[in-house]
Design an enzyme around this catalytic site. Structure first.
Site, mmCIF file in Angstrom:
data_model
loop_
_atom_site.group_PDB
_atom_site.id
_atom_site.type_symbol
_atom_site.label_atom_id
_atom_site.label_comp_id
_atom_site.label_asym_id
_atom_site.label_seq_id
_atom_site.Cartn_x
_atom_site.Cartn_y
_atom_site.Cartn_z
ATOM 1 N N TYR A 97 0.853 -1.192 0.000
ATOM 2 C CA TYR A 97 0.000 0.000 0.000
ATOM 3 C C TYR A 97 0.885 1.236 0.000
ATOM 4 C CZ TYR A 97 -3.254 3.584 1.604
ATOM 5 O OH TYR A 97 -4.015 4.715 1.695
ATOM 6 N N GLU A 182 -3.465 7.412 -4.201
ATOM 7 C CA GLU A 182 -3.348 6.135 -3.492
ATOM 8 C C GLU A 182 -3.125 4.999 -4.482
ATOM 9 O OE1 GLU A 182 -6.048 4.471 0.006
ATOM 10 O OE2 GLU A 182 -6.909 3.965 -1.937
#
Ligand code: GDP
Ligand code: MN
Length: 368
Positions: A97, A182
Site C-alpha cells: 500500500y 493512493e
C-alpha cells in the site's frame, strides 16, 4: 473531484509510475483482442470492487466479454457500472500500500506506506502503516525513499524502484493539486513494482489550473466524459432508445415524449446549433457506444439545416454500419430535401414528432 481508476493510471503513466497495459470498454463487444490473461475491472467512483465482484479474470475474448457483461450489469455501492477497464493480468507475488494525502493536523502532505496492501487501509493495524510527514519546502528527496524502503522490506533494486515511484507520485500529487493519491495495491510482479489500482482525488478549487483534466465534479460516466470532450452535451440514462436532438429544450421534450409513449431513453444528446455533416455523423458514435436498441433523431431545422442532418445520418449509417432501427423527425429549414434523402436511403423520416415516436413504438413492439 474523484478520478476513475483508468484516469488516475493515465496520470501515473505521465509521471513514470508503472501501470499495467489496458483499455476502457463500454460494452462487451468493445473487447476484440485479449492476449494471455486479463483482468476486467468495473470503473466506478468507489472502492471495494474486488469484494463486490467488480474485478474478474479472463483468458480469451469470449470469456472477457462474458465477465464484462456481468460487471456492466452490476451496481456497486449504489454506483451503476458504465465501463470496464481491461488490463493484462499481473502475476502478484505480494501486495503493498502507498498513498500521499493532505494531513490537515500538520498542514503538510503525509506519505503512508504499508507492506500489507490489497485490503482497505482502515483494516491494517496502525503499527503496520509507516507514515512520513513531508516538509513541503524540501519535498520528497531520495532519502525519504530509503527510510521507507527499509521499513517496507525493500532493498537493492526494489528499494530503487520504490524510491522512484514515491518521488514521481509526489510530483504528481503536487503538480495536480491532489488531496489524495493512493496505490492499493502496489504489487510486486516478476521483479517489478507496479500500480495495480489507482485512486486520485483532485482539489476541485484547483481545476482551473488543470485544463487537461476533464472536469468531473458531477461524477460523469466515462462515456459522458468522452462525448463531452468531443463537444456534445451528453448524459447517460437507463432506457434503450438512443436519442439525438438539437437544442436542450427540444432534447428534453423528446425524452418526455418518449416516456409518455412508454419508451425509455438511453441518453440525452444535444447536437447544439451547428450545420455540420460530421458533427451529426459523429454524434452516432457516442449513442452507439451506449448500446441502444433503436435510435430516434429529432431535429428542428434552423441554423442546423435538415438536409445537412440527413447527410450526417446517412454517413453514420454507412460508416458505423448501423443495423439498428433509426427513426427521424425532421422539420424546419430544408425539411423536404432532408426527408427525401432519408427515404431514398431507407430510413424512416417524419415531419412531426408524434408520428416519429408512434413509428418507433410500433418497431419496438414488433421486436419483442
Ligand atoms: P478495489 O477492490 O476496488 O480496490 O480494486 P483493486 O484494483 O484494488 O483490485 C482488488 C484486488 O483484485 C487486488 O487487491 C488484487 O488482489 C486483485 N487484482 C487486481 N488486479 C489484479 C491483477 O492484475 N492480477 C491479480 N492476480 N490480481 C489482481
Ligand atoms: Mn484497490
Amino acid at each position: 473531484m474523484n478520478l476513475y481508476e483508468y484516469q488516475g493510471k493515465e496520470l501515473f503513466r505521465k509521471y513514470g509510475v508503472p501501470t499495467p497495459q489496458g483499455f476502457v470498454a463500454y460494452k462487451p463487444e468493445d473487447i476484440v483482442n485479449v492476449e494471455g490473461e486479463v483482468v476486467v475491472k468495473a470503473q466506478v467512483l468507489t472502492g471495494g470492487r474486488g469484494k463486490s465482484g467488480g474485478v474478474k479474470f479472463a483468458s480469451s475474448v469470449e470469456e472477457a466479454r462474458q465477465k464484462a457483461r456481468e460487471i456492466l450489469a452490476m451496481e456497486i455501492k449504489g454506483h451503476k457500472v458504465h465501463a470496464v477497464l481491461v488490463e493484462e493480468k499481473l502475476k502478484i507475488e505480494k501486495e503493498y500500500y502507498l498513498s500521499i494525502l493532505i494531513d490537515r493536523s500538520t498542514r503538510a502532505p503525509l506519505i503512508m506506506a504499508s507492506p500489507e496492501g490489497g485490503v482497505e487501509i482502515e483494516s491494517v493495524p496502525d503499527e503496520k502503516i509507516y507514515k512520513y510527514s513531508v516538509n513541503p519546502e524540501i519535498g520528497v528527496q531520495p532519502f525519504v525513499g530509503r527510510i521507507l524502503s527499509k521499513k517496507m522490506g525493500f532493498s537493492g533494486d526494489l528499494a530503487k524502484q520504490f524510491t522512484k515511484i514515491l518521488i514521481n507520485l509526489y510530483r504528481l500529487f503536487r503538480e495536480y493539486d491532489a488531496e489524495l493519491v493512493e496505490i492499493n495495491p502496489l504489487v510486486l510482479s516478476e521483479g517489478k513494482l507496479i500500480a495495480a489500482d489507482s485512486k486520485v482525488v483532485i482539489d476541485t478549487d484547483s481545476l482551473y489550473r488543470h485544463p487537461d483534466l476533464e472536469e468531473n465534479a458531477e461524477e460523469k460516466t466515462p462515456l459522458e466524459l468522452e462525448a463531452n470532450k468531443a463537444g456534445y452535451a451528453f448524459v447517460e440514462l437507463d432506457g434503450n432508445i438512443g436519442v439525438i436532438a438539437n437544442g436542450a429544450g427540444l432534447t428534453m421534450a423528446t425524452l418526455d415524449t418518449l416516456l409518455l409513449y412508454g419508451l425509455k431513453p438511453r441518453n440525452f444528446l444535444d447536437l447544439g446549433g451547428t450545420d455540420s455533416v460530421d458533427i451529426t455523423k459523429n454524434a452516432f458514435r457516442y449513442v452507439l457506444k451506449a448500446n441502444p436498441q433503436a435510435i430516434l433523431v429529432n431535429i428542428f431545422g434552423g441554423v442546423t439545416k435538415c438536409d445537412t442532418v440527413a447527410q450526417g445520418i446517412i454517413a453514420a449509417k454507412d460508416e458505423f454500419k448501423i443495423d439498428l432501427p433509426i427513426v427521424v423527425r425532421l422539420s424546419g429549414v430544408h425539411e423536404e430535401e432532408g426527408r427525401k434523402m432519408l427515404a431514398d436511403a431507407g430510413i424512416h423520416a417524419f415531419a412531426d414528432m408524434r408520428h416519429a415516436i408512434e413509428k418507433l413504438k410500433s418497431i419496438m413492439e414488433g421486436s419483442q
